[in-house]
Design a protein around this motif. Structure first.
Motif, PDB file in Angstrom:
ATOM      1  N   GLU A  45       0.772  -1.143  -0.177  1.00 22.96           N
ATOM      2  CA  GLU A  45      -0.027  -0.021   0.066  1.00 22.96           C
ATOM      3  C   GLU A  45       0.730   1.323   0.045  1.00 22.96           C
ATOM      4  OE1 GLU A  45      -3.183   2.402  -0.538  1.00 22.96           O
ATOM      5  OE2 GLU A  45      -3.110  -0.020  -0.695  1.00 22.96           O
ATOM      6  N   PHE A  46       1.808   1.209   0.625  1.00 23.94           N
ATOM      7  CA  PHE A  46       2.806   2.442   0.662  1.00 23.94           C
ATOM      8  C   PHE A  46       3.315   2.649  -0.414  1.00 23.94           C
ATOM      9  CE2 PHE A  46       6.877   4.442   1.302  1.00 23.94           C
ATOM     10  CZ  PHE A  46       6.551   5.753   1.875  1.00 23.94           C
ATOM     11  N   VAL A  47       4.245   1.484  -1.029  1.00 24.66           N
ATOM     12  CA  VAL A  47       4.525   1.640  -2.570  1.00 24.66           C
ATOM     13  C   VAL A  47       3.751   2.207  -3.325  1.00 24.66           C
ATOM     14  CG1 VAL A  47       5.674   0.401  -4.372  1.00 24.66           C
ATOM     15  CG2 VAL A  47       6.318  -0.166  -1.989  1.00 24.66           C
ATOM     16  N   LEU A  48       2.376   1.661  -3.580  1.00 22.28           N
ATOM     17  CA  LEU A  48       1.434   2.244  -4.507  1.00 22.28           C
ATOM     18  C   LEU A  48       1.086   3.583  -4.253  1.00 22.28           C
ATOM     19  CD1 LEU A  48      -1.198  -0.920  -4.394  1.00 22.28           C
ATOM     20  CD2 LEU A  48       0.249  -0.245  -6.357  1.00 22.28           C
ATOM     21  N   LYS A  49       0.787   4.238  -3.303  1.00 20.99           N
ATOM     22  CA  LYS A  49       0.425   5.553  -2.791  1.00 20.99           C
ATOM     23  C   LYS A  49       1.606   6.629  -2.996  1.00 20.99           C
ATOM     24  CE  LYS A  49       0.555   5.644   2.152  1.00 20.99           C
ATOM     25  NZ  LYS A  49      -0.225   5.708   3.320  1.00 20.99           N
ATOM     26  N   THR A  50       2.763   5.916  -3.219  1.00 19.48           N
ATOM     27  CA  THR A  50       3.888   6.878  -3.175  1.00 19.48           C
ATOM     28  C   THR A  50       4.342   7.065  -4.662  1.00 19.48           C
ATOM     29  OG1 THR A  50       5.475   5.334  -2.521  1.00 19.48           O
ATOM     30  CG2 THR A  50       4.692   6.939  -1.041  1.00 19.48           C
ATOM     31  N   TYR A  51       3.618   6.463  -5.673  1.00 17.17           N
ATOM     32  CA  TYR A  51       3.476   6.577  -7.105  1.00 17.17           C
ATOM     33  C   TYR A  51       3.083   7.819  -7.481  1.00 17.17           C
ATOM     34  CZ  TYR A  51       5.332   2.086  -8.620  1.00 17.17           C
ATOM     35  OH  TYR A  51       6.099   0.954  -8.963  1.00 17.17           O
ATOM     36  N   HIS A  52       3.409   8.789  -8.581  1.00 12.47           N
ATOM     37  CA  HIS A  52       3.034   9.766  -9.293  1.00 12.47           C
ATOM     38  C   HIS A  52       1.587   9.675  -9.685  1.00 12.47           C
ATOM     39  CE1 HIS A  52       2.393  13.145 -11.790  1.00 12.47           C
ATOM     40  NE2 HIS A  52       3.144  13.957 -10.911  1.00 12.47           N
ATOM     41  N   SER A  53       0.696  10.489  -9.605  1.00 14.41           N
ATOM     42  CA  SER A  53      -0.888   9.938 -10.058  1.00 14.41           C
ATOM     43  C   SER A  53      -0.922   9.644 -11.512  1.00 14.41           C
ATOM     44  CB  SER A  53      -1.746  11.027  -9.644  1.00 14.41           C
ATOM     45  OG  SER A  53      -1.253  12.188 -10.594  1.00 14.41           O
ATOM     46  N   SER A  54       0.168  10.016 -12.342  1.00  8.63           N
ATOM     47  CA  SER A  54       0.140  10.081 -13.576  1.00  8.63           C
ATOM     48  C   SER A  54       0.468   8.357 -14.103  1.00  8.63           C
ATOM     49  CB  SER A  54       0.881  10.768 -14.513  1.00  8.63           C
ATOM     50  OG  SER A  54       2.227  10.592 -14.199  1.00  8.63           O
ATOM     51  N   CYS A  55       1.134   7.710 -12.882  1.00  9.44           N
ATOM     52  CA  CYS A  55       1.507   6.534 -13.411  1.00  9.44           C
ATOM     53  C   CYS A  55       0.451   5.453 -13.269  1.00  9.44           C
ATOM     54  CB  CYS A  55       2.599   5.900 -12.177  1.00  9.44           C
ATOM     55  SG  CYS A  55       4.176   6.855 -12.316  1.00  9.44           S
TER      56      CYS A  55
END
Length: 162
Positions: A45-55
């Motif tokens: 979950e942490f990894v997912l939410k720290t991606y840029h929204s454009s990803c």
């Protein structure tokens, strides 16, 4: 005991506060280290939410989770740079899979989004090819006069350094 990311600070003072609130990452390297620690802890979950929204990371959650669930061993940060709202971190992350050891060497790019650093993409740096003759001592190196020069000029040894 050093943090999971290899930083000498304890996890409680290094990556844990960022895991609890990503805004605590004031520099791209801090977020990258926290993302690595999240891999070690299987915190998808942490990894997912720290991606840029454009990803659109949540659309790729299954493949990202597979990567996170690898057995991560060690992180080595090679270089870190930032300017304004963009930053880069070059690193090597070592992991094991099916008894084999691997190294992920990447130059990651981070952008600020809503005043927080976010991972956007990365490139795998080209490995510099080293002439195997350079790994020998001078006494053990036999260079023919017509061989390419060790200096990399492209000239024959006899016309360059020979």
């Amino acid at each position: 005991m050093p943090c999971l990311c290899g930083h000498p600070q304890a996890y409680e003072n290094c990556c844990q506060p960022i895991h609890q609130n990503a805004q605590f990452a004031k520099h791209p390297e801090q977020l990258m280290r926290a993302r690595y620690s999240a891999h070690v802890l299987n915190d998808v979950e942490f990894v997912l939410k720290t991606y840029h929204s454009s990803c659109k990371a949540y659309e790729q959650a299954e493949s990202i989770e597979e990567s996170v669930r690898s057995h991560w061993i060690e992180l080595k940060v090679i270089d870190s740079q930032e300017q304004d709202d963009e930053g880069y971190v070059e690193f090597k992350a070592y992991f094991e899979d099916n008894g084999q050891s691997y190294c992920l060497h990447e130059r990651s790019r981070f952008l600020k989004e809503d005043n927080e650093w976010r991972y956007i993409d990365g490139v795998i740096p080209e490995e510099k090819i080293v002439d195997p003759r350079l790994l020998k001592t001078i006494a053990d190196t036999k260079i023919g006069r017509n061989e390419p020069c060790l200096c990399g000029s492209g000239k024959k040894f006899k016309k360059c350094c020979g």
